[in-house]
Scaffold this motif. Structure first.
Motif, PDB file in Angstrom:
ATOM      1  N   GLY A 119       0.711  -1.225   0.539  1.00 48.36           N
ATOM      2  CA  GLY A 119      -0.270   0.216  -0.118  1.00 48.36           C
ATOM      3  C   GLY A 119       0.608   1.262   0.733  1.00 48.36           C
ATOM      4  N   GLY A 120       2.164   1.220  -0.730  1.00 45.95           N
ATOM      5  CA  GLY A 120       2.643   2.394  -0.221  1.00 45.95           C
ATOM      6  C   GLY A 120       2.944   2.782   1.407  1.00 45.95           C
ATOM      7  N   LEU A 121       2.894   2.235   2.658  1.00 49.58           N
ATOM      8  CA  LEU A 121       2.998   2.759   3.344  1.00 49.58           C
ATOM      9  C   LEU A 121       4.840   2.368   3.878  1.00 49.58           C
ATOM     10  CD1 LEU A 121      -0.337   1.118   5.223  1.00 49.58           C
ATOM     11  CD2 LEU A 121       0.329   3.922   4.320  1.00 49.58           C
ATOM     12  N   SER A 122       5.193   2.761   4.955  1.00 52.41           N
ATOM     13  CA  SER A 122       6.166   2.278   5.886  1.00 52.41           C
ATOM     14  C   SER A 122       6.554   1.456   6.478  1.00 52.41           C
ATOM     15  CB  SER A 122       7.100   4.166   5.798  1.00 52.41           C
ATOM     16  OG  SER A 122       6.249   4.331   6.651  1.00 52.41           O
ATOM     17  N   ARG A 123       7.980   1.290   6.542  1.00 47.65           N
ATOM     18  CA  ARG A 123       8.032   0.382   7.790  1.00 47.65           C
ATOM     19  C   ARG A 123       9.453   0.825   8.935  1.00 47.65           C
ATOM     20  NH1 ARG A 123       4.864  -4.683   8.927  1.00 47.65           N
ATOM     21  NH2 ARG A 123       2.989  -4.040   8.779  1.00 47.65           N
ATOM     22  N   ALA A 152      22.553  24.580   1.432  1.00 48.10           N
ATOM     23  CA  ALA A 152      22.154  25.008   2.258  1.00 48.10           C
ATOM     24  C   ALA A 152      20.709  24.324   2.196  1.00 48.10           C
ATOM     25  CB  ALA A 152      21.849  27.079   2.285  1.00 48.10           C
ATOM     26  N   ALA A 153      19.330  24.383   3.408  1.00 51.55           N
ATOM     27  CA  ALA A 153      18.374  23.129   3.022  1.00 51.55           C
ATOM     28  C   ALA A 153      18.296  22.790   3.992  1.00 51.55           C
ATOM     29  CB  ALA A 153      18.773  22.125   2.324  1.00 51.55           C
ATOM     30  N   ALA A 154      17.481  24.180   4.730  1.00 43.10           N
ATOM     31  CA  ALA A 154      16.416  24.343   6.713  1.00 43.10           C
ATOM     32  C   ALA A 154      16.378  23.119   6.841  1.00 43.10           C
ATOM     33  CB  ALA A 154      16.299  25.689   6.414  1.00 43.10           C
ATOM     34  N   SER A 155      15.169  22.409   5.462  1.00 46.88           N
ATOM     35  CA  SER A 155      14.725  21.552   5.558  1.00 46.88           C
ATOM     36  C   SER A 155      14.524  20.018   4.326  1.00 46.88           C
ATOM     37  CB  SER A 155      12.658  21.736   5.724  1.00 46.88           C
ATOM     38  OG  SER A 155      12.480  22.532   4.457  1.00 46.88           O
ATOM     39  N   ALA A 156      14.314  19.446   4.474  1.00 42.78           N
ATOM     40  CA  ALA A 156      14.203  18.160   2.753  1.00 42.78           C
ATOM     41  C   ALA A 156      12.818  17.197   3.446  1.00 42.78           C
ATOM     42  CB  ALA A 156      15.406  18.023   2.981  1.00 42.78           C
ATOM     43  N   ASN A 157      12.390  16.861   2.100  1.00 43.08           N
ATOM     44  CA  ASN A 157      11.327  15.776   1.668  1.00 43.08           C
ATOM     45  C   ASN A 157      11.648  14.466   1.191  1.00 43.08           C
ATOM     46  OD1 ASN A 157       9.058  18.096   3.335  1.00 43.08           O
ATOM     47  ND2 ASN A 157       8.927  18.951   1.556  1.00 43.08           N
ATOM     48  N   ALA A 158      11.278  13.645   1.943  1.00 42.72           N
ATOM     49  CA  ALA A 158      11.219  12.257   1.335  1.00 42.72           C
ATOM     50  C   ALA A 158       9.575  11.235   1.306  1.00 42.72           C
ATOM     51  CB  ALA A 158      12.401  11.364   1.856  1.00 42.72           C
ATOM     52  N   GLY A 159       9.500  10.868   0.421  1.00 44.42           N
ATOM     53  CA  GLY A 159       7.984  10.208   0.176  1.00 44.42           C
ATOM     54  C   GLY A 159       7.737   8.647  -0.407  1.00 44.42           C
ATOM     55  N   PRO A 166       4.752   5.847  -1.759  1.00 47.97           N
ATOM     56  CA  PRO A 166       3.126   6.610  -1.933  1.00 47.97           C
ATOM     57  C   PRO A 166       2.306   6.581  -0.874  1.00 47.97           C
ATOM     58  CG  PRO A 166       4.395   4.577  -3.557  1.00 47.97           C
ATOM     59  CD  PRO A 166       5.853   4.792  -2.293  1.00 47.97           C
ATOM     60  N   ALA A 167       2.416   6.204   0.061  1.00 48.79           N
ATOM     61  CA  ALA A 167       1.012   6.716   0.968  1.00 48.79           C
ATOM     62  C   ALA A 167       2.490   6.958   2.125  1.00 48.79           C
ATOM     63  CB  ALA A 167       0.298   5.142   1.136  1.00 48.79           C
ATOM     64  N   ALA A 168       3.028   7.284   2.205  1.00 49.33           N
ATOM     65  CA  ALA A 168       3.957   8.077   3.445  1.00 49.33           C
ATOM     66  C   ALA A 168       5.121   9.272   3.465  1.00 49.33           C
ATOM     67  CB  ALA A 168       5.060   6.883   4.324  1.00 49.33           C
ATOM     68  N   THR A 169       4.944   9.948   4.043  1.00 47.57           N
ATOM     69  CA  THR A 169       5.891  11.006   3.772  1.00 47.57           C
ATOM     70  C   THR A 169       6.980  11.361   5.297  1.00 47.57           C
ATOM     71  OG1 THR A 169       4.121  12.955   4.623  1.00 47.57           O
ATOM     72  CG2 THR A 169       3.829  12.146   2.040  1.00 47.57           C
ATOM     73  N   PHE A 170       7.768  12.102   4.995  1.00 43.34           N
ATOM     74  CA  PHE A 170       8.523  12.561   6.023  1.00 43.34           C
ATOM     75  C   PHE A 170       9.047  14.232   5.861  1.00 43.34           C
ATOM     76  CE2 PHE A 170       8.597   7.663   5.349  1.00 43.34           C
ATOM     77  CZ  PHE A 170       8.412   7.419   6.975  1.00 43.34           C
ATOM     78  N   ARG A 171       9.366  14.984   6.844  1.00 41.70           N
ATOM     79  CA  ARG A 171      10.043  16.208   6.282  1.00 41.70           C
ATOM     80  C   ARG A 171      10.887  16.459   7.174  1.00 41.70           C
ATOM     81  NH1 ARG A 171       9.302  20.263   3.852  1.00 41.70           N
ATOM     82  NH2 ARG A 171       9.924  22.734   4.770  1.00 41.70           N
ATOM     83  N   PHE A 172      12.316  16.370   7.104  1.00 42.63           N
ATOM     84  CA  PHE A 172      13.365  16.314   7.773  1.00 42.63           C
ATOM     85  C   PHE A 172      13.392  17.722   8.218  1.00 42.63           C
ATOM     86  CE2 PHE A 172      13.631  12.858   5.659  1.00 42.63           C
ATOM     87  CZ  PHE A 172      13.463  11.618   7.248  1.00 42.63           C
ATOM     88  N   THR A 173      13.747  18.381   9.413  1.00 35.88           N
ATOM     89  CA  THR A 173      14.158  20.177   9.098  1.00 35.88           C
ATOM     90  C   THR A 173      15.372  20.330  10.369  1.00 35.88           C
ATOM     91  OG1 THR A 173      11.831  20.237   9.512  1.00 35.88           O
ATOM     92  CG2 THR A 173      13.421  22.079  10.447  1.00 35.88           C
ATOM     93  N   TRP A 174      16.438  21.431   9.524  1.00 36.73           N
ATOM     94  CA  TRP A 174      17.723  20.708  10.429  1.00 36.73           C
ATOM     95  C   TRP A 174      17.011  22.167  11.696  1.00 36.73           C
ATOM     96  CZ3 TRP A 174      22.059  18.844  12.562  1.00 36.73           C
ATOM     97  CH2 TRP A 174      22.699  19.653  12.355  1.00 36.73           C
ATOM     98  N   THR A 229      21.753   8.167  12.091  1.00 39.97           N
ATOM     99  CA  THR A 229      21.529   8.331  11.167  1.00 39.97           C
ATOM    100  C   THR A 229      20.266   7.249  10.098  1.00 39.97           C
ATOM    101  OG1 THR A 229      23.554   8.488   9.914  1.00 39.97           O
ATOM    102  CG2 THR A 229      22.551   7.800   8.195  1.00 39.97           C
ATOM    103  N   TRP A 230      19.650   7.816   9.282  1.00 40.05           N
ATOM    104  CA  TRP A 230      18.291   7.781   8.527  1.00 40.05           C
ATOM    105  C   TRP A 230      18.366   7.766   8.014  1.00 40.05           C
ATOM    106  CZ3 TRP A 230      12.879   8.440  10.789  1.00 40.05           C
ATOM    107  CH2 TRP A 230      12.307   9.020  12.390  1.00 40.05           C
ATOM    108  N   ILE A 231      17.846   6.240   7.203  1.00 39.63           N
ATOM    109  CA  ILE A 231      18.304   5.726   5.875  1.00 39.63           C
ATOM    110  C   ILE A 231      16.607   5.762   5.252  1.00 39.63           C
ATOM    111  CG2 ILE A 231      19.368   4.309   4.359  1.00 39.63           C
ATOM    112  CD1 ILE A 231      21.628   3.690   6.121  1.00 39.63           C
ATOM    113  N   VAL A 232      15.898   6.670   4.263  1.00 42.39           N
ATOM    114  CA  VAL A 232      15.694   6.377   3.931  1.00 42.39           C
ATOM    115  C   VAL A 232      15.448   5.742   2.220  1.00 42.39           C
ATOM    116  CG1 VAL A 232      12.724   7.565   2.715  1.00 42.39           C
ATOM    117  CG2 VAL A 232      13.923   8.539   4.933  1.00 42.39           C
ATOM    118  N   LEU A 233      15.026   4.670   2.735  1.00 47.01           N
ATOM    119  CA  LEU A 233      14.923   3.562   0.832  1.00 47.01           C
ATOM    120  C   LEU A 233      14.171   4.317   0.362  1.00 47.01           C
ATOM    121  CD1 LEU A 233      15.685   0.870   2.062  1.00 47.01           C
ATOM    122  CD2 LEU A 233      17.465   2.001   1.809  1.00 47.01           C
ATOM    123  N   ASP A 234      14.131   5.109  -0.689  1.00 45.60           N
ATOM    124  CA  ASP A 234      12.888   5.505  -1.868  1.00 45.60           C
ATOM    125  C   ASP A 234      13.043   5.271  -3.549  1.00 45.60           C
ATOM    126  OD1 ASP A 234      14.751   7.041  -2.924  1.00 45.60           O
ATOM    127  OD2 ASP A 234      13.078   9.427  -2.818  1.00 45.60           O
TER     128      ASP A 234
END
Length: 319
Positions: free
Chosen positions: A87-91, A199-206, A208-216, A314-319
């Motif tokens: 379903g595009g969700l995350s674990r 410079a990147a104060a924030s960044a997104n990763a997604g 299909p059915a889960a989103t992540f926003r990383f803010t410094w 460290t977070w590793i998002v497998l997208d």
């Protein structure tokens, strides 16, 4: 999940639910707490975080949908992998290589085919998960891991009253890593912030059915993690790697049958090569990743040299 293959049921419901009726927040104060004793002397450097205190490896599959949050013990993980499931969700695949482990971790959920390829670089970790589809169970039994699912370690697990099933299964960690290998180099490097990047104060990763926003957060020297637009993760990673991988249907043909239909389980291919985005110290870097075979670690290179991460989680998002 295939209801015929819930590994936790093998040992009997009564045994798995030892500790039922107790809120996990009451037991551990909501944070997981340190285990009472280290598994290895704390002087050695943990190669997964670059920090003092190397120990035996523990890996826990953690649920990551809204009703399962907040996770317990996530803040103490060395590496947090985000993987795609049905379903595009995350674990979450949470890896603990330090000498001190949280005393309780969860909520624990089922294993996936992606997990074994990821873990093959680590050696022989203790692997805690709640179950698996029936055809995957024999594969897990042959895998190079210490299997500490409920069928083998029923008394380590309990269900909390703080949330509803199936999002309430937790594991007590003392003794789980007996026989597991010690944390080793899997390709991560640590050092000073390299020149370059943006410079990147924030960044997104997604997914299909889960989103992540990383803010410094400069004051905390780490990233706040917002999941699905409203849930803040109980962890503040120093590094984030958004690793672009090929996602296919299960190579072994595993399917999930929740909801009555049959859905192929996704498989994230972490052997090979590609590009990734690394976030550290409020900057963003485009890097290359390479992993030649399942037993090898993953090298992240920037201008032809290993990229130096900040010491810490460290977070590793497998997208």
């Amino acid at each position: 999940m295939d209801k015929k293959a819930k590994v936790g049921a093998v040992a009997g419901v009564a045994a798995v639910l030892v500790g039922a009726g107790v809120g996990v927040a009451t037991m551990v104060g909501g944070g997981g707490g340190p285990a009472p004793s280290p598994s290895v002397a704390s002087g050695a450097v943990d190669p997964l975080s670059g920090l003092p205190g190397k120990g035996s490896l523990l890996v826990v599959k953690i649920d990551n949908v809204g009703p399962a949050r907040p996770a317990v013990g996530l803040a103490q993980a060395d590496i947090v992998y985000i993987e795609r499931v049905e379903g595009g969700l995350s674990r979450i695949i949470a890896v603990y290589g330090g000498a001190q482990k949280p005393s309780v971790i969860g909520p624990v959920r089922s294993a996936r085919e992606t997990d074994l390829q990821v873990l093959s670089a680590f050696g022989k970790p203790a692997f805690a998960y709640s179950g698996a589809v029936s055809k995957f169970v024999p594969v897990l039994k042959r895998a190079d891991v210490i299997n500490v699912a409920p069928a083998e370690k029923a008394r380590a697990y309990f269900r909390s009253t703080d949330r509803a099933a199936p999002h309430n299964l937790f594991v007590r960690t003392p003794g789980l890593t007996d026989g597991a290998s010690v944390a080793k180099d899997i390709g991560l490097h640590f050092g000073a912030l390299p020149a370059g990047g943006a410079a990147a104060a924030s960044a997104n990763a997604g997914l299909p059915a889960a989103t992540f926003r990383f803010t410094w957060n400069d004051a905390a020297a780490s990233y706040a993690v917002l999941m699905d637009g409203h849930d803040t993760a109980p962890a503040r990673p120093e590094n984030v790697i958004i690793q672009h991988v090929k996602v296919t249907d299960s190579p072994r043909g595993f399917v999930d049958t929740n909801g009555g239909g049959k859905v192929s389980e996704p498989f994230s291919q972490t052997v090979g090569s590609g590009t990734a985005t690394v976030l550290r110290d409020g900057k963003e870097f485009t890097v290359n990743w390479s992993r030649p075979n399942p037993a090898a670690g993953t090298t992240f290179t920037y201008h032809g040299k290993p990229f130096p991460l900040h010491r810490g989680q460290t977070w590793i998002v497998l997208d």
